[in-house]
Design an enzyme around this catalytic site. Structure first.
Site, PDB file in Angstrom:
ATOM      1  N   GLY A 121      48.928  45.012  15.871  1.00 18.24           N
ATOM      2  CA  GLY A 121      48.714  44.072  17.180  1.00 18.24           C
ATOM      3  C   GLY A 121      47.869  45.137  18.133  1.00 18.24           C
ATOM      4  CG  MET A 162      55.264  36.730  22.082  1.00 19.08           C
ATOM      5  SD  MET A 162      55.211  35.532  20.841  1.00 19.08           S
ATOM      6  CE  MET A 162      55.208  33.958  21.261  1.00 19.08           C
ATOM      7  CG  LEU A 206      59.935  39.879  11.364  1.00 17.37           C
ATOM      8  CD1 LEU A 206      59.513  39.353  10.164  1.00 17.37           C
ATOM      9  CD2 LEU A 206      59.055  41.134  11.809  1.00 17.37           C
ATOM     10  CG  HIS A 207      57.792  38.689  18.068  1.00 16.55           C
ATOM     11  ND1 HIS A 207      56.658  38.873  18.192  1.00 16.55           N
ATOM     12  CD2 HIS A 207      58.495  39.768  18.368  1.00 16.55           C
ATOM     13  CE1 HIS A 207      56.151  39.888  18.450  1.00 16.55           C
ATOM     14  NE2 HIS A 207      57.314  40.736  18.535  1.00 16.55           N
ATOM     15  CG  MET A 210      59.631  49.481  13.262  1.00 12.22           C
ATOM     16  SD  MET A 210      60.247  50.889  14.474  1.00 12.22           S
ATOM     17  CE  MET A 210      60.151  50.273  16.030  1.00 12.22           C
ATOM     18  N   GLY A 234      54.398  37.087  17.300  1.00 15.42           N
ATOM     19  CA  GLY A 234      53.272  38.088  17.249  1.00 15.42           C
ATOM     20  C   GLY A 234      53.439  38.725  15.775  1.00 15.42           C
ATOM     21  CG  HIS A 235      56.420  41.013  14.183  1.00 17.12           C
ATOM     22  ND1 HIS A 235      57.246  40.495  14.925  1.00 17.12           N
ATOM     23  CD2 HIS A 235      56.111  42.064  14.104  1.00 17.12           C
ATOM     24  CE1 HIS A 235      57.707  41.693  15.297  1.00 17.12           C
ATOM     25  NE2 HIS A 235      57.184  42.909  15.070  1.00 17.12           N
ATOM     26  CE  LYS A 276      54.164  44.240  21.960  1.00 20.41           C
ATOM     27  NZ  LYS A 276      54.895  45.228  22.401  1.00 20.41           N
TER      28      LYS A 276
END
Length: 284
Positions: free
Chosen positions: A149, A186, A33-34, A30, A36-37, A151
């Site tokens: 992920g 994250m 981005l960080h 979505m 993790g992406h 998470k």
């Protein structure tokens, strides 16, 4: 790197790639981005030559209109990161393209049972929105691999079950949660935390890990572990939303045959809802 908004153009590009015999890895996001992406992207690149990322803030999975309106949108920055990461195609459709007849007239996909418990019970319709958009994106992208992920533990379970039930020829690749140096998972939502809240935020992972350390020898006393964790979080400045300790295969309460447990955490820090999870072995 191609940035494509039109599903018809995307289908045309996918057709060319398939005719060339290319394998495709897909990462639905979505945006905002960080690292993790980008870890998901790197994992996808290990499995296929072609990597496709979608950026779409899906209105169907939000049961809070304000939460949807406030979701951070950083498309230009996201595309710059993805280009640097070596992504081949970024798919950036609008809600009008994805849901041309509106949400109320949209055919939906729902995974029974698992979508209605825990997070699904707290956020009615959320997992219906997730499974519907992921199905639609899978139909458009036709990936061989898709990375998600860990998470979002329950979301991952919903998608794995959906792919199995609908006989989709896609391998779902779970990817470990990426964390800040502080231990905080994250998340795009972390950017909404104030500087003071960022100092408090790692407490959710600390409390979760504390449960994890005590759980193997105290799995029959989950209620007390949860009560103590809620009190610690609330005393630290959080407003606990939910803490569950369940079997990771069934999402039902732990039983004598459970070999593992998953701790599912959700708590508000100010207006930001943080989530995390930890899988714990119960029997060696």
């Amino acid at each position: 790197m191609q940035v494509i908004e039109d599903p018809k153009l995307l289908r045309s590009e996918i057709k060319k790639l398939k005719q060339q015999g290319e394998l495709i890895s897909f990462i639905p996001t979505m945006g905002n981005l960080h690292q993790g992406h980008l870890t998901l992207v790197k994992e996808g690149q290990l499995h296929a030559k072609i990597t496709i990322v979608s950026i779409f803030v899906n209105p169907m999975q939000f049961n809070n209109a304000q939460d949807l309106a406030n979701y951070p949108k950083t498309l230009a920055e996201d595309c710059a990161q993805l280009k640097e990461a070596g992504v081949d195609i970024v798919f950036t459709p609008t809600p009008e393209v994805i849901y041309p007849n509106g949400l109320n007239a949209q055919t939906f996909v729902e995974v029974p049972g698992i979508s209605d418990s825990l997070e699904g019970e707290l956020r009615p319709g959320h997992f219906r929105g997730v499974s519907t958009i992921v199905t639609k994106l899978f139909n458009l992208v036709q990936p061989d691999f898709a990375c998600f992920g860990k998470k979002d533990f329950q979301q991952l379970a919903v998608i794995k079950q959906m792919v199995l039930d609908l006989a989709m020829p896609i391998k779902i690749i779970p990817v470990e949660t990426v964390r800040e140096n502080s231990g905080l998972a994250m998340s795009s939502r972390n950017s909404k935390l104030s500087e003071a809240e960022k100092l408090i935020a790692p407490k959710i992972a600390e409390v979760m890990n504390n449960i994890g350390q005590n759980l193997p020898t105290n799995s029959e006393n989950c209620e007390q572990l949860i009560k103590d964790a809620q009190q610690t979080l609330n005393n630290s400045g959080f407003k606990t939303d939910e803490i569950h300790i369940v079997d990771p295969l069934t999402f039902a309460p732990l039983h004598k045959a459970s070999k593992q447990a998953v701790i599912l955490m959700a708590a508000f820090l100010g207006n930001t809802r943080l989530i995390d999870n930890l899988v714990v072995n119960l029997h060696q």
